[in-house]
Scaffold this active site. Structure first.
Site, mmCIF file in Angstrom:
data_model
loop_
_atom_site.group_PDB
_atom_site.id
_atom_site.type_symbol
_atom_site.label_atom_id
_atom_site.label_comp_id
_atom_site.label_asym_id
_atom_site.label_seq_id
_atom_site.Cartn_x
_atom_site.Cartn_y
_atom_site.Cartn_z
ATOM 1 N N GLU A 1 17.997 10.394 -13.142
ATOM 2 C CA GLU A 1 17.156 9.258 -13.549
ATOM 3 C C GLU A 1 15.719 9.524 -13.140
ATOM 4 O OE1 GLU A 1 18.872 5.922 -11.511
ATOM 5 O OE2 GLU A 1 20.803 6.171 -12.505
ATOM 6 N N LYS A 38 12.343 8.660 -11.343
ATOM 7 C CA LYS A 38 12.044 7.853 -10.158
ATOM 8 C C LYS A 38 10.696 7.177 -10.377
ATOM 9 C CE LYS A 38 12.199 8.107 -5.138
ATOM 10 N NZ LYS A 38 10.946 7.420 -4.808
ATOM 11 N N ASP A 86 7.520 4.985 -9.781
ATOM 12 C CA ASP A 86 6.797 4.746 -8.544
ATOM 13 C C ASP A 86 6.334 3.291 -8.482
ATOM 14 O OD1 ASP A 86 5.883 5.505 -6.144
ATOM 15 O OD2 ASP A 86 4.091 6.540 -6.873
ATOM 16 N N TYR A 138 18.727 0.009 -11.968
ATOM 17 C CA TYR A 138 19.546 1.226 -11.932
ATOM 18 C C TYR A 138 20.788 1.121 -11.069
ATOM 19 C CZ TYR A 138 16.241 1.552 -8.047
ATOM 20 O OH TYR A 138 15.458 1.255 -6.971
ATOM 21 N N LYS A 151 22.167 11.355 -8.929
ATOM 22 C CA LYS A 151 23.274 10.614 -8.332
ATOM 23 C C LYS A 151 24.601 11.202 -8.795
ATOM 24 C CE LYS A 151 20.500 6.449 -8.520
ATOM 25 N NZ LYS A 151 20.233 5.158 -9.172
ATOM 26 N N LYS A 168 11.242 15.165 -5.301
ATOM 27 C CA LYS A 168 9.859 14.700 -5.454
ATOM 28 C C LYS A 168 8.987 15.770 -6.095
ATOM 29 C CE LYS A 168 9.713 10.683 -3.146
ATOM 30 N NZ LYS A 168 8.975 10.638 -1.914
ATOM 31 N N CYS A 190 -28.833 -3.440 7.062
ATOM 32 C CA CYS A 190 -28.692 -3.048 5.653
ATOM 33 C C CYS A 190 -29.451 -1.746 5.390
ATOM 34 C CB CYS A 190 -29.231 -4.163 4.759
ATOM 35 S SG CYS A 190 -29.299 -3.709 3.025
ATOM 36 N N CYS A 221 -32.631 -2.983 3.028
ATOM 37 C CA CYS A 221 -33.692 -3.900 3.454
ATOM 38 C C CYS A 221 -33.776 -4.045 4.970
ATOM 39 C CB CYS A 221 -33.507 -5.270 2.808
ATOM 40 S SG CYS A 221 -32.149 -6.211 3.503
ATOM 41 N N CYS A 269 -24.672 -7.398 3.555
ATOM 42 C CA CYS A 269 -26.051 -7.647 3.949
ATOM 43 C C CYS A 269 -26.265 -9.152 3.843
ATOM 44 C CB CYS A 269 -26.980 -6.904 2.994
ATOM 45 S SG CYS A 269 -28.681 -7.448 3.119
ATOM 46 N N CYS A 294 -32.317 -9.480 -0.494
ATOM 47 C CA CYS A 294 -32.287 -8.015 -0.299
ATOM 48 C C CYS A 294 -32.620 -7.326 -1.619
ATOM 49 C CB CYS A 294 -30.910 -7.578 0.181
ATOM 50 S SG CYS A 294 -30.697 -5.773 0.213
HETATM 51 S S1 IVH Z 1 18.640 4.480 -6.124
HETATM 52 C C1 IVH Z 1 21.439 3.555 -2.883
HETATM 53 N N1 IVH Z 1 17.404 5.063 -8.371
HETATM 54 O O1 IVH Z 1 13.137 5.030 -4.738
HETATM 55 C C2 IVH Z 1 20.435 4.056 -3.854
HETATM 56 N N2 IVH Z 1 16.103 4.442 -6.481
HETATM 57 O O2 IVH Z 1 12.853 6.595 -2.306
HETATM 58 C C3 IVH Z 1 19.101 3.478 -3.653
HETATM 59 N N3 IVH Z 1 13.696 4.334 -6.933
HETATM 60 O O3 IVH Z 1 14.201 2.482 -2.564
HETATM 61 C C4 IVH Z 1 18.073 3.748 -4.660
HETATM 62 N N4 IVH Z 1 13.787 4.909 -9.061
HETATM 63 O O4 IVH Z 1 12.845 1.833 -4.673
HETATM 64 C C5 IVH Z 1 17.261 4.683 -7.078
HETATM 65 N N5 IVH Z 1 16.415 5.560 -10.432
HETATM 66 C C6 IVH Z 1 16.307 5.183 -9.152
HETATM 67 C C7 IVH Z 1 15.051 4.914 -8.577
HETATM 68 C C8 IVH Z 1 14.991 4.546 -7.226
HETATM 69 C C9 IVH Z 1 12.986 4.550 -8.060
HETATM 70 C C10 IVH Z 1 13.103 3.948 -5.633
HETATM 71 C C11 IVH Z 1 13.812 2.821 -4.925
HETATM 72 C C12 IVH Z 1 14.265 3.406 -3.607
HETATM 73 C C13 IVH Z 1 13.290 4.525 -3.426
HETATM 74 C C14 IVH Z 1 13.812 5.581 -2.480
#
Ligand code: IVH
Length: 664
Positions: free
Chosen positions: A112, A114, A116, A224, A288, A312, A406, A409, A424, A429
């Protein structure tokens, strides 16, 4: 005609369905105008029969701030975090561990994206949305229900025939890159500190006390996992995603089940190249184990599941050196420190400056003059210093001290209790006065042709223009005192000044430089008040009644109009004939129901001007491209939106065609 009870139920269901098609599927079935008409009908019926308002009514998305702040809520099941992998070796180790623990059995994985953002848990009871909670420490989070309800892609009712009695669903709240950029642009206009990245902005937005502010920031959420459920039987992570999707929740469509660790690595490589084209930031890929049976066998450490890992991606970062920290004075007197760095190339452009926002930010990150630092482009645009490289210090580095006078001035600088910004204290000014004049005359405000920064400075230094109203009392002899001005330049400026008298009220309002009133807020205010006098007479209470106007803006506006000096300036502007009323002329709504997205820079107007022209004709300007976008207007060096439009088959037009559409 159906009885009110039946009709209210019917409208609630229809609107929720349209809402789902628009915000979750991105495939609307009706035009905005039709949706609006149904919504108006529902609002009117609910007003007459408040006892019939349903819990899942779309009118209930924006409530009032929780009295006494957010309450703690104990998650029904712990919210875990994820272990990270920063390279493929660490990832291989993860696959080995998993496969050793499940000997002889083939292990499939789900990959999946991730996103942000910030982790989020939502509870549905008998299919009805009950609560939205932050992750907190994993055991207990904060109840942010009011804010979560403002997220349109979060259904107020699950689309499940036989919904679980209770289900806690886990996901991520996030801001699109476009929303993030817009929020920071508006914060910049209001001289508020910018958010460093979409994650911080999301977290900050979720914890906003006023749901109105959250709503205006247009958060989104994807889901998710099922954290806890009574009455739901699922066997795999891919099954979880399928169930979530069928229940009406937004899931990551790009998720993919793969049959091996090697295939997961292929997925990671594939998305590393494609992630820049996504409308939101991702910082990695989550992998996962697919089978929930396998997951149960693997179990958890105290912090994270043993059956998942987050790979990451490396951030777009560079190291360089801070040569100096300089301070500039803004229009409202705010002193902003900026790091001047040895130029470095990051993601294709050269970076040599980064705003440090304020003194606390510098202390928090412990950035010193002379430090080697890690710099990145947050949200791909704004350069940001991530951290100093402490190990490279040699003792010659110097702490930054905010000047107590400042820099322009020499007046005292104060930093009020509880505020991050030093200012300021001298309203006269020159830096502030000059910035105010420059701002007033600028393109987004009164757009005075011939009155740029250099001319503004000269007029100010000659003592001819001390405040913005003086601009309208300049005569030809005054103008000829400007260094290089001859009759022609003077006549040109006179014309520019004259033309500016008829600018729309919102431009004047923005031009006055009231704190927290950027161009967007100015537009919002002029939609509710038809003259400057009406606005000046409105009290804080009146102002906060307006959607998108919070107490901070209301206080600032009311305080501005109470000041004698400002009243005097306004009277002089009025006497000079500057327009102070909003035109309510009926313009034919030729673009009604049409959604535009602008990308790249235009030649004949700013993006704001183009947006205003479209909106005046009833069109809507959106920040992101989707299948429901009617036109993408591509200017010079268009961004990723152009590619997205082409991918979705949305018509792309050039500036000339836009000008034809808006009747130019
Ligand atoms: S699973 C038990 N799936 O990443 C599993 N987390 O660094 C818990 N996050 O706290 C998380 N996309 O906020 C999962 N596809 C995804 C995710 C995801 C973003 C975030 C989530 C988690 C953090 C961990």
């Amino acid at each position: 005609m159906a009885d009110p009870k039946t009709r209210i139920r019917e409208l609630t269901d229809i609107l929720n369905k349209h809402n789902y098609r628009y915000y979750v599927l991105d495939e609307p079935e009706v035009a905005d105008a039709e949706y609006d008409a149904l919504m108006r009908e529902l609002i009117a019926l609910e007003e007459r029969h408040p006892e019939l308002v349903a819990a899942d009514s779309p009118t209930q998305r924006i409530g009032s701030p929780p009295a006494g702040g957010f309450q703690p809520y104990k998650h029904l099941a712990k919210m875990y975090s994820l272990a990270d992998a920063f390279d493929f070796t660490e990832l291989e180790e993860f696959f080995d561990r998993v496969e050793r623990a499940l000997p002889g059995r083939p292990v499939a994985y789900v990959c999946e994206l991730k996103v942000d953002g910030a982790a989020l848990s939502v509870t549905y009871r008998n299919g009805v949305f009950e609560r939205g909670v932050t992750r907190g420490d994993g055991e207990t989070g904060e109840d942010i229900t009011g804010n979560i309800k403002t997220i349109r892609s979060v259904p107020l009712k699950l689309n499940a025939g036989d919904p679980p009695v209770v289900v806690e669903i886990r996901g991520e709240a996030f801001l699109s890159k476009d929303q993030f950029a817009r929020i920071n642009r508006e914060r910049g206009e209001m001289e508020q500190p910018l958010f460093a990245n979409p994650r911080n902005a999301t977290a900050g937005t979720l914890r906003q006390l006023d749901p109105k502010i959250t709503a205006a920031r247009e958060l989104d959420a994807i889901f998710y996992a099922v954290g806890y459920a009574e009455g739901l039987d699922l066997e795999s992570q891919s099954g979880v995603l399928t169930w979530l999707k069928s229940a009406g929740l937004k899931v990551m469509e790009q998720a993919r089940r793969v049959e091996s660790g090697a295939a997961a690595i292929t997925f990671i490589k594939e998305w590393e190249g494609k992630r820049a084209s996504l409308p939101y930031e991702i910082d990695g890929i989550v992998i996962k184990v697919d089978s929930l049976g396998h997951q149960a066998e693997l179990g958890y450490t105290s912090k994270a599941p043993r059956w998942a890992i987050a790979y990451k991606y490396p951030a777009e970062q560079q190291t360089t050196r801070v040569i100096d920290i300089i301070v500039s004075v803004g229009r409202t007197g705010a002193l902003t420190p900026t790091a001047v760095m040895e130029p470095v190339k990051i993601a294709g452009s050269t970076v040599s400056r980064a705003t440090l926002h304020n003194e606390d930010e510098i202390r928090r990150k412990d950035i010193r003059i002379g430090d080697y630092v890690v710099v990145q482009k947050a949200g791909d645009v704004i350069p940001e210093i991530v951290a100093p490289i402490v190990s490279r210090r040699d003792g010659t580095e110097r702490q930054f001290v905010m000047p107590d006078k400042c820099v322009v001035c020499g007046s005292a600088v104060v930093r009020p209790e509880g505020e991050a910004v030093a200012r300021c204290t001298n309203i006269a000014c020159p830096a502030q006065a000059l910035m105010r004049i420059g701002h007033f005359a600028s393109r987004g405000a009164m757009d005075i042709d011939g009155l740029g920064e250099v001319v503004a400075r000269e007029l100010y230094e000659l003592g001819l223009v001390k405040d913005v109203s003086d601009i309208y009392y300049l005569n030809r002899d005054d103008l000829l005192r400007i260094g290089h001005f001859q009759d022609r330049a003077a006549a040109n400026l006179e014309r520019g000044i004259e033309a500016s008298k008829t600018r729309p009220l919102s431009r004047l309002l923005f031009g006055l430089g009231i704190r927290h009133v950027g161009s967007h807020v100015a537009d919002v205010l002029t939609r509710s008040y038809s003259s400057l006098d009406e606005l000046a007479a409105a009290g804080e209470a009146d102002l906060t009644g307006i959607n998108e106007v919070g107490p901070q803006i209301a206080d600032s506006v009311a305080a501005f109009f109470r000041q004698e000096e400002n009243k005097r300036v306004i009277e002089r502007l009025r006497a000079a004939g500057v327009n102070m009323t909003a035109e309510r002329v009926q313009v034919e709504q030729t673009l009604s129901g049409k959604t535009f997205v602008l990308t790249g820079s235009l030649v004949t107007k700013t993006r704001e001007e183009a947006a205003a022209a479209i909106e005046r004709l009833g069109g809507r300007v959106s920040s992101s491209v989707s299948a429901k976008t009617d036109y993408v207007v591509a200017g010079e060096s268009p961004g990723s939106k152009l590619a997205k439009a082409e991918a979705l088959g949305v018509p792309v037009i050039r500036e000339a065609e836009l000008r034809a559409l808006i009747g130019e």
